[in-house]
Design an enzyme around this catalytic site. Structure first.
Site, mmCIF file in Angstrom:
data_model
loop_
_atom_site.group_PDB
_atom_site.id
_atom_site.type_symbol
_atom_site.label_atom_id
_atom_site.label_comp_id
_atom_site.label_asym_id
_atom_site.label_seq_id
_atom_site.Cartn_x
_atom_site.Cartn_y
_atom_site.Cartn_z
ATOM 1 N N THR A 25 -25.787 -10.687 -3.792
ATOM 2 C CA THR A 25 -25.281 -10.824 -2.424
ATOM 3 C C THR A 25 -26.228 -10.188 -1.417
ATOM 4 O OG1 THR A 25 -23.510 -10.086 -0.929
ATOM 5 C CG2 THR A 25 -23.907 -8.734 -2.858
ATOM 6 N N TYR A 38 -18.880 -2.605 -2.590
ATOM 7 C CA TYR A 38 -19.227 -3.955 -3.055
ATOM 8 C C TYR A 38 -20.740 -4.107 -3.184
ATOM 9 C CZ TYR A 38 -19.957 -9.032 -2.842
ATOM 10 O OH TYR A 38 -20.373 -10.309 -3.085
#
Length: 314
Positions: A124, A146
Site C-alpha cells: 500500500t 496499517y
C-alpha cells in the site's frame, strides 16, 4: 497457469480473480469472510466468483493451510489484510492479520509449493506516510498501524527473495475505488449517503486531501500483467496507481453530478493517520509491466454508482 488469490471475496481480489479467470487461468481463492465489514457484501462477491467456477477456501491465513496447497500453484497473489486506519481496530488485529498471517502463508508456500514462479505481495502507498508522492527508492515512513504492519509484511516476503528462497515482488497500491469497494471507504459510503440523504461524516481537513484515485479495473490489469514477467520484476517494489490527482472535494462533486443530488455533510474532527496527499509515481510500472491507467475518475465513479444501484436498490 494455476493461481491462488488471498482475500478473494474482498474488493480488489474478487476483481483480480475474475480478470485472471477471463484470461484462461485456473484461479483458486482463500478468504475467512470475517466481519470487519458487511459479510453480505463478501458473500455477494463470493457468489459471483462461484458462478464463474472459482472455488474459495473459507480459511483464515493463520490456520493450517496444507489443504489449500494439495495441488501446486504457479503464482500466489497475496491481497488479504487488515485494512484501513480505523481507531477501533487494535494493533493486535493488524499484527495478526498483516504480519503473522503473511508469515504463515509464506511458510506454507515454502513447505508445500517451493517451485512457485512468483509470490506477489500486495502492499500500500500508506507505507510512505503522510505524503505518498515519491518513487519506490524513497524510504518508507508509515504513520499508522496499517502502514507499519503492511510494510513489515512486505519485508517478510522480500526477505525470502533476498535469500534466494522465493521469487517475490511487492506492489504498492494507491486509493483504489470502483464496484465492490468496501462500505466504509469514501465512494461507497458517499454514494450510499447520497442515495438515502444521510449526513456524510467528513473529517476536518480531508476535503482538501489529494489522492491518486485509481479505478479497480486499471489496478487488476496491472496485476495481471505480472504473469510471465516474474524474472524481470523479481525483488522489485512497484507503485501501481494513477498519476491523475484529485481532491476529495472534486470526488464528492463528481458523485453529486452523477447522482444529481447534493451531499449533506457532518463535519468531524481530524482523523489520526490520514494521508494528506498521494500522487502515484508509476514510471517503474510503465517500464516493467507496460502499465497505463485508462479510466478517468468520472468514468470510474459512474461504474461504481451503476454497481451500487444494481446491487443494493432493487
Amino acid at each position: 497457469m494455476r493461481i491462488l488469490v488471498t482475500g478473494a471475496a474482498g474488493f480488489i481480489a474478487s476483481h483480480l480473480c475474475e480478470k485472471l479467470h477471463s484470461l484462461g487461468h485456473e484461479v483458486v481463492g482463500i478468504d475467512n469472510i470475517n466481519d470487519y465489514y458487511d459479510i453480505n457484501l463478501k458473500e455477494l462477491n463470493a457468489t459471483d466468483l462461484a458462478n464463474k467456477g472459482i472455488h474459495i477456501f473459507r480459511l483464515d491465513l493463520n490456520d493450517n493451510l496444507k489443504e489449500v496447497f494439495e495441488k501446486p500453484y504457479d503464482y500466489v497473489y497475496h491481497l488479504a489484510a487488515q485494512p484501513g486506519i480505523s481507531a477501533t481496530t487494535s494493533l493486535e488485529e493488524y499484527v495478526n492479520n498483516n504480519i503473522y498471517a503473511t508469515q504463515n502463508l509464506l511458510d506454507a508456500v515454502l513447505e508445500y509449493n517451493s517451485q512457485l514462479k512468483s509470490f506477489i505481495n500486495i502492499a500500500t502507498s500508506s507505507v510512505y506516510g503522510i505524503e505518498a508522492t515519491v518513487n519506490e527508492e524513497v524510504p518508507a515512513k508509515p504513520v499508522s498501524f496499517y502502514g507499519s504492519t503492511k510494510l513489515a509484511a512486505e519485508q517478510l516476503a522480500l526477505g525470502l527473495q533476498r535469500t534466494g528462497k522465493l521469487k517475490v515482488c511487492s506492489i504498492r497500491l494507491y486509493s483504489v475505488y470502483g464496484p465492490r469497494e468496501r462500505p466504509e471507504k469514501l465512494y461507497t459510503k458517499l454514494i450510499d449517503n447520497l442515495y438515502y440523504d444521510k449526513p456524510f461524516p467528513l473529517f476536518e481537513g480531508s476535503i482538501k486531501h489529494e489522492r491518486s484515485f485509481t479505478y479497480v479495473g486499471d489496478i487488476v490489469d496491472g496485476l495481471a500483467a505480472i504473469i510471465g514477467k516474474e524474472d524481470k520484476i523479481n525483488g522489485e517494489i512497484i507503485n501501481l496507481g494513477t498519476d491523475e490527482v484529485n481532491t476529495t472535494a472534486e470526488g464528492i462533486k463528481a458523485v453529486e453530478e452523477i447522482m444529481n443530488k447534493q451531499l449533506i455533510i457532518d463535519h468531524q474532527p481530524p482523523r489520526k493517520g490520514d494521508q494528506q496527499r498521494t500522487a502515484a509515481v508509476i514510471d517503474k510500472a510503465r517500464q516493467l509491466l507496460g502499465y497505463e491507467p485508462k479510466v478517468s475518475l468520472k468514468q470510474g465513479l459512474q461504474e461504481q454508482v451503476n454497481w451500487y444501484l444494481e446491487k443494493f436498490t432493487k
